[in-house]
Motif scaffolding. Structure first.
Motif, short mmCIF file in Angstrom:
data_model
loop_
_atom_site.label_atom_id
_atom_site.label_comp_id
_atom_site.label_asym_id
_atom_site.label_seq_id
_atom_site.Cartn_x
_atom_site.Cartn_y
_atom_site.Cartn_z
N ASP A 281 -9.81 11.67 1.40
CA ASP A 281 -10.31 10.78 2.62
C ASP A 281 -9.05 10.93 3.86
N LEU A 282 -7.84 10.66 3.34
CA LEU A 282 -6.82 10.98 4.66
C LEU A 282 -6.89 12.24 5.40
N THR A 283 -7.39 13.20 4.55
CA THR A 283 -7.20 14.64 5.08
C THR A 283 -8.28 14.60 6.11
N TRP A 284 -9.58 13.88 6.03
CA TRP A 284 -10.60 13.97 7.11
C TRP A 284 -9.87 13.40 8.27
N TYR A 285 -9.30 12.01 8.27
CA TYR A 285 -8.76 11.36 9.25
C TYR A 285 -7.62 12.07 10.01
N ALA A 286 -7.04 12.99 9.36
CA ALA A 286 -5.99 13.66 9.73
C ALA A 286 -6.16 15.08 10.54
N TYR A 287 -7.18 15.70 9.84
CA TYR A 287 -7.48 17.20 10.21
C TYR A 287 -8.90 17.54 10.48
N GLU A 345 -1.59 2.18 14.99
CA GLU A 345 -3.01 2.40 14.78
C GLU A 345 -3.35 2.51 13.17
N PRO A 346 -3.56 1.44 12.74
CA PRO A 346 -4.36 1.58 11.20
C PRO A 346 -5.77 2.00 11.49
N LEU A 347 -5.99 2.95 10.49
CA LEU A 347 -7.47 3.59 10.63
C LEU A 347 -8.48 3.22 9.74
N GLU A 348 -8.01 2.62 8.47
CA GLU A 348 -8.94 2.04 7.67
C GLU A 348 -8.38 1.22 6.55
N LEU A 349 -8.61 -0.04 6.29
CA LEU A 349 -8.19 -1.03 5.20
C LEU A 349 -9.05 -0.62 4.04
N TRP A 354 -6.37 -7.69 -6.85
CA TRP A 354 -5.13 -7.67 -7.39
C TRP A 354 -5.08 -8.30 -8.72
N LYS A 355 -6.00 -9.25 -9.04
CA LYS A 355 -5.87 -9.95 -10.19
C LYS A 355 -6.42 -8.76 -11.42
N GLU A 356 -6.96 -7.61 -11.00
CA GLU A 356 -7.46 -6.80 -12.19
C GLU A 356 -6.55 -5.63 -12.13
N TYR A 357 -6.03 -5.10 -11.05
CA TYR A 357 -5.21 -4.14 -10.92
C TYR A 357 -4.02 -4.30 -10.09
N PRO A 358 -2.96 -3.66 -10.43
CA PRO A 358 -1.67 -4.24 -10.01
C PRO A 358 -1.40 -3.62 -8.48
N LEU A 359 -2.22 -3.91 -7.54
CA LEU A 359 -2.14 -3.60 -6.10
C LEU A 359 -3.25 -4.43 -5.36
N PHE A 360 -2.75 -4.48 -3.97
CA PHE A 360 -3.64 -5.46 -3.07
C PHE A 360 -4.56 -4.45 -2.48
N GLY A 361 -4.46 -3.21 -2.50
CA GLY A 361 -5.17 -2.29 -1.80
C GLY A 361 -4.19 -0.94 -1.20
N TYR A 362 -4.95 -0.36 0.11
CA TYR A 362 -4.34 0.53 0.43
C TYR A 362 -4.90 0.64 1.73
N PHE A 363 -4.16 1.38 2.83
CA PHE A 363 -4.68 1.59 4.23
C PHE A 363 -4.03 2.95 4.54
N PHE A 364 -5.06 3.49 5.39
CA PHE A 364 -4.62 4.80 6.46
C PHE A 364 -4.29 4.34 7.66
N THR A 365 -3.23 5.22 8.43
CA THR A 365 -2.61 4.90 9.45
C THR A 365 -2.00 5.99 10.27
N ALA A 366 -2.11 6.00 11.43
CA ALA A 366 -1.77 6.99 12.21
C ALA A 366 -0.57 6.52 13.09
#
Length: 390
Positions: A281-287, A345-349, A354-366
């Motif tokens: 998905d980041l490839t779409w944002y970048a290129y 320039e955050p692109l998408e959050l 985080w109670k099920e998986y050890p992460l809060f999420g991730y996001f793409f940024t330019a």
């Protein structure tokens, strides 16, 4: 055709499937994750019959959870063979030993880790589950003095992570011990075409806070990174495929480039791009390239044209892994708005439970080249400043 499964499917992938009428294997999870979209579902029986009639079928799994379906329904196939050769890190080291004859590694059963003494090991080394995902259960051990403490952590970690993913994705019954690979680390998406030739779809550099950092916090791509590595990684994948003999097969690859310029693999992940619909998905944002279509429609990016018009912007994937030192069950809230205010320039959050998986999420940024401090800051953060605790 495509297999959908937990933990996450992006709207971008679902929209691609819907817009192009791509076939989706009809499973309970694919139905649940479709979000009510009218996708082109095909029965599992039809899928199995179609796959059995082709030596190297085009099939993409959006999650490694789907490898259990592949193992059950495609046993004895070329795809099942390739998956086994690359997903199990110890089997992969055996496969590529002719290319890296001096590389030190050994596989150890979990029950033997606790009794493994320092005089039986070569330092420094990395220890990790033989079948793993993200950086779960991964430790760098620099000296004999560190080993007793880390050995205890490895054993203790098993209870925390063993149930996060299916055994085909994360299995803590055996561990791989291997020499530390030094140099810049990269991850890239690619596939082998009908003729077994590699097609590179994106290249990201893994940005670290320091030599002891084994987190997955930041991956970044840019014109400069791809220009530097494109030819080198194509050659690397060609060398690997002399042994692997893959065709019509997607891979997400992690490597390091050593000081003398040699590409040394860390691991190859089968049948998918970056987990959680990240790198594709980041490839779409970048290129502006849709990696899912590149594979399923047998096309490839025109990198010469893409790079000729790209500027110096760095596109980054920021993984918000729970590095707070506090279990997710004790975290009441995470301030995503405050987090994003630190970026030009955050692109998408994309938020995660985080109670099920050890992460809060991730996001793409330019990130403009002059603003790299924003990535450096989040890289060194334990994220506690964004959390509200019980």
């Amino acid at each position: 055709m495509i297999l959908l499964d937990k933990p996450y499917i992006s709207d971008f992938l679902l929209d691609t499937i819907a817009d192009y009428g791509l076939e989706v294997i009809d499973t309970p999870e694919s139905r649940r994750l479709s979000g009510g979209r009218a996708l082109n579902f095909i029965s599992q029986e039809h899928a199995v019959n179609s796959l059995a009639g082709c030596d190297y079928p085009l099939i993409y799994t959006a999650s490694e959870n789907s490898l259990a379906w592949v193992a059950e329904n495609m046993a004895g196939s070329n795809i099942a063979r390739i998956v086994e050769q690359v997903k199990n890190k110890a089997r992969f080291r055996e496969l590529i030993q002719p290319l890296y004859p001096d590389f030190y590694y050994r596989e150890v059963a979990l029950e033997d880790v606790a009794s493994l003494e320092a005089d039986q090991l070569q330092f420094p080394f990395v220890i990790k589950p033989s079948i793993g995902f993200f950086s779960l259960g991964v430790y760098v051990v620099d000296s004999a003095e560190q080993w007793p403490t880390i050995r205890e952590r490895v054993v203790a970690d098993v209870e925390k992570i063993k149930d996060l993913y299916p055994d085909a994705v994360l299995n803590t019954s055996t561990y791989l011990i291997e020499q530390v690979i030094t140099g810049r680390e990269f991850a890239f998406d690619a596939y082998y075409d009908d003729n077994g030739e590699p097609v590179i779809l994106n290249i990201l550099e893994h940005f670290f806070a320091g030599p002891e950092d084994v987190s997955d916090r930041i991956y970044m791509t840019s014109r400069k990174i791809i220009s530097e590595c494109l030819g080198k990684f194509r050659d690397f994948l060609s060398d690997i495929n002399h042994l692997l003999k893959a065709r019509n097969f997607v891979v997400h690859v992690e490597v390091r480039i050593t000081a003398d310029g040699r590409v040394v693999p860390i691991e190859i992940n089968p049948m998918r791009f970056g987990g959680w619909c990240t790198t594709a998905d980041l490839t779409w944002y970048a290129y502006g390239e849709n990696s899912y279509l590149n594979f399923l429609k047998k096309s490839q990016p025109d990198w010469q044209s893409i790079l000729s018009v790209a500027d110096d912007t760095v596109y980054a994937l920021v993984v918000l892994d729970n590095s707070t030192g506090t279990p997710g069950s004790e975290i009441v809230d995470f301030d995503y708005n405050r987090l994003l205010q630190g970026f030009v320039e955050p692109l998408e959050l994309r938020k995660a439970n985080w109670k099920e998986y050890p992460l809060f999420g991730y996001f793409f940024t330019a990130t403009p080249a002059r603003e790299m401090i924003e990535l450096t800051d989040i890289l060194s953060s334990d994220l506690r400043e964004f959390c509200r605790f019980k």
